[in-house]
Write an enzyme that holds these catalytic residues in place. Sequence first.
Site, short mmCIF file in Angstrom:
data_model
loop_
_atom_site.label_atom_id
_atom_site.label_comp_id
_atom_site.label_asym_id
_atom_site.label_seq_id
_atom_site.Cartn_x
_atom_site.Cartn_y
_atom_site.Cartn_z
N ILE A 57 -60.82 71.86 173.03
CA ILE A 57 -60.00 70.75 173.52
C ILE A 57 -60.66 70.10 174.74
O ILE A 57 -60.77 70.72 175.81
CB ILE A 57 -58.56 71.24 173.87
CG1 ILE A 57 -57.97 71.99 172.66
CG2 ILE A 57 -57.69 70.06 174.28
CD1 ILE A 57 -57.98 71.21 171.34
N LEU A 84 -91.43 59.53 171.64
CA LEU A 84 -91.68 59.96 173.02
C LEU A 84 -92.55 61.23 173.09
O LEU A 84 -92.90 61.67 174.19
CB LEU A 84 -90.35 60.21 173.76
CG LEU A 84 -89.84 59.02 174.59
CD1 LEU A 84 -89.44 57.85 173.71
CD2 LEU A 84 -88.68 59.43 175.48
N GLU A 112 -63.44 64.43 165.76
CA GLU A 112 -62.73 63.24 165.23
C GLU A 112 -62.99 63.05 163.75
O GLU A 112 -63.14 61.93 163.27
CB GLU A 112 -63.17 61.98 165.98
CG GLU A 112 -63.00 62.04 167.47
CD GLU A 112 -61.57 61.97 167.90
OE1 GLU A 112 -60.71 61.67 167.05
OE2 GLU A 112 -61.30 62.25 169.07
C1 FAD Z 1 -67.34 69.07 172.06
C2 FAD Z 1 -66.13 69.02 171.18
C3 FAD Z 1 -64.93 68.47 171.68
C4 FAD Z 1 -63.78 68.48 170.89
N1 FAD Z 1 -62.60 67.95 171.41
C5 FAD Z 1 -61.44 68.10 170.70
C6 FAD Z 1 -60.18 67.69 171.26
O1 FAD Z 1 -60.12 67.14 172.38
N2 FAD Z 1 -59.04 67.93 170.56
C7 FAD Z 1 -59.06 68.53 169.33
O2 FAD Z 1 -57.98 68.73 168.77
N3 FAD Z 1 -60.24 68.90 168.75
C8 FAD Z 1 -61.42 68.71 169.41
N4 FAD Z 1 -62.63 69.11 168.85
C9 FAD Z 1 -62.61 69.81 167.57
C10 FAD Z 1 -63.11 68.98 166.40
O3 FAD Z 1 -62.21 67.95 166.10
C11 FAD Z 1 -63.34 69.95 165.22
O4 FAD Z 1 -64.49 70.72 165.56
C12 FAD Z 1 -63.53 69.24 163.89
O5 FAD Z 1 -62.32 68.71 163.44
C13 FAD Z 1 -64.11 70.17 162.80
O6 FAD Z 1 -63.39 71.35 162.74
P1 FAD Z 1 -64.17 72.76 162.77
O7 FAD Z 1 -65.14 72.75 163.89
O8 FAD Z 1 -63.13 73.82 162.76
O9 FAD Z 1 -65.02 72.79 161.44
P2 FAD Z 1 -64.51 73.21 159.98
O10 FAD Z 1 -63.25 72.48 159.66
O11 FAD Z 1 -64.52 74.69 159.88
O12 FAD Z 1 -65.67 72.62 159.09
C14 FAD Z 1 -66.97 73.23 158.99
C15 FAD Z 1 -67.80 72.44 157.98
O13 FAD Z 1 -67.15 72.45 156.72
C16 FAD Z 1 -66.95 71.13 156.26
N5 FAD Z 1 -65.70 71.01 155.51
C17 FAD Z 1 -64.45 71.39 155.89
N6 FAD Z 1 -63.56 71.08 154.94
C18 FAD Z 1 -64.26 70.48 153.93
C19 FAD Z 1 -63.91 69.91 152.67
N7 FAD Z 1 -62.65 69.86 152.25
N8 FAD Z 1 -64.90 69.38 151.90
C20 FAD Z 1 -66.19 69.39 152.33
N9 FAD Z 1 -66.59 69.90 153.52
C21 FAD Z 1 -65.62 70.44 154.31
C22 FAD Z 1 -66.89 70.29 157.53
O14 FAD Z 1 -67.19 68.93 157.26
C23 FAD Z 1 -67.95 70.96 158.38
O15 FAD Z 1 -69.22 70.51 158.00
C24 FAD Z 1 -63.81 69.04 169.59
C25 FAD Z 1 -65.02 69.55 169.09
C26 FAD Z 1 -66.16 69.54 169.87
C27 FAD Z 1 -67.45 70.10 169.31
#
Ligand code: FAD
Length: 387
Positions: A166, A341, A366
Amino acid sequence: MTAPLDLLDLDPSLTDEERQIRDVVRQLLDDRVRPHVADWYEDGRVPARELAREFGKLGLLGMHLTGYGCAGASAVAYGLACQELEAADSGVRSLVSVQGSLAMFAIWRYGNEEQKQHWLPSMATGEAIGCFGLTEPDHGSDPASMATRARRDGDDWVLTGGKMWITNAPIADVAVIWARTDEGVRGFLVPMDTPGVTAREIRRKMSLRASVTGEIVLDDVRLPADARLPEAIGLKAPLSCLTEARYGIVWGSVGAARDCLETTLAYATTRTQFGRPLAGFQLTQAKLADMAVELVKGQLLALHLGRLADAHRLRPEQVSVGKLNNVREALAIARQCRTILGANGVSGEYPVMRHANNLESVLTYEGTSEIHQLVVGQRLTGLSAFA
Ligand SMILES: Cc1cc2nc3c(=O)[nH]c(=O)nc-3n(C[C@H](O)[C@H](O)[C@H](O)COP(=O)(O)OP(=O)(O)OC[C@H]3O[C@@H](n4cnc5c(N)ncnc54)[C@H](O)[C@@H]3O)c2cc1C
């Protein structure tokens, strides 16, 4: 815009006011962010509260919202500001996006009058910082399966669970927390000093290091009845906030790409090998031309979506088109610029690898690229491939 990169003469398609806003934001970033951001990134520390107050003074927080001290700017003006912010650093743009498009928008769109009066004016000035808790340790792309619960206890609500990744959580005054209730997903305003709330900073990020990211634990957090955002019914409420923030990313990502390309053009025209500037080699020019073409296409796309938003015609899947394309291309540009670079490309003395590393996060948060492909795929086929 540096003239050679404005290949399509997009500048005159902006209004005087839009250009003015862009230039003022750029100046603030030149003065307050660019000289320091490489150090913030390297140290993994950013003076976020101080920056928020400076951005607040300029009206950048909740810039596209109306009333409650917000600037009421157009979507295009907000997009241009995001482009400038992310040309400095994606983490700095994230501070503004999370505050304005996620936390403030949620309150502005779904809160009652008292909640708006209480939070929005101080969030607009940057005195109060907000965060947006949707993602959980075990539930990212699929927020519908969230485990955080809110149960009724008399008039009160009691929240239990945890949110992960978050942005701004460790420095926030208030969190917009999305939780499952007996009636479905609902949103809650959780002051971060409420007993039972803890926020821990996530360290060792290799990306978005000039942004504070945290985990929020909610351990039987008791909230009064009026902590709930009354108009937020179901998952479509947080998803609508994400659409707002994704729109800013459509613009922001081209800002990061532009900064990479400006840096690389300057480098390639001055660095000589084999007796001539790198920019004089055909292979380098092919790379520069391809990147410049992608950059202006991304800018055109952002401007088009911005004009649609200002005409109240922008649809979520169109934002997905923009986020999918512009972040993907910005990352490709950053990586390609890095090659030009040479060894200096891996140095923090130049912004290119910092942008590339940042864009890895932007590609994932997002809505990942894959999720946006699925959104566009559903629009094309009428079939949902999510479940
Ligand atoms: C620096 C940073 C800041 C963030 N800030 C916020 C924030 O302020 N608030 C907040 O709520 N969240 C935040 N996030 C979280 C971010 O929104 C999530 O990381 C993102 O939604 C992906 O979820 P996950 O990391 O759990 O990946 P997962 O959902 O586990 O996905 C892993 C991989 O599987 C793929 N995948 C998942 N489902 C499918 C499908 N159905 N079909 C094909 N591929 C799929 C994904 O595309 C990805 O490549 C932040 C993340 C980061 C890195």
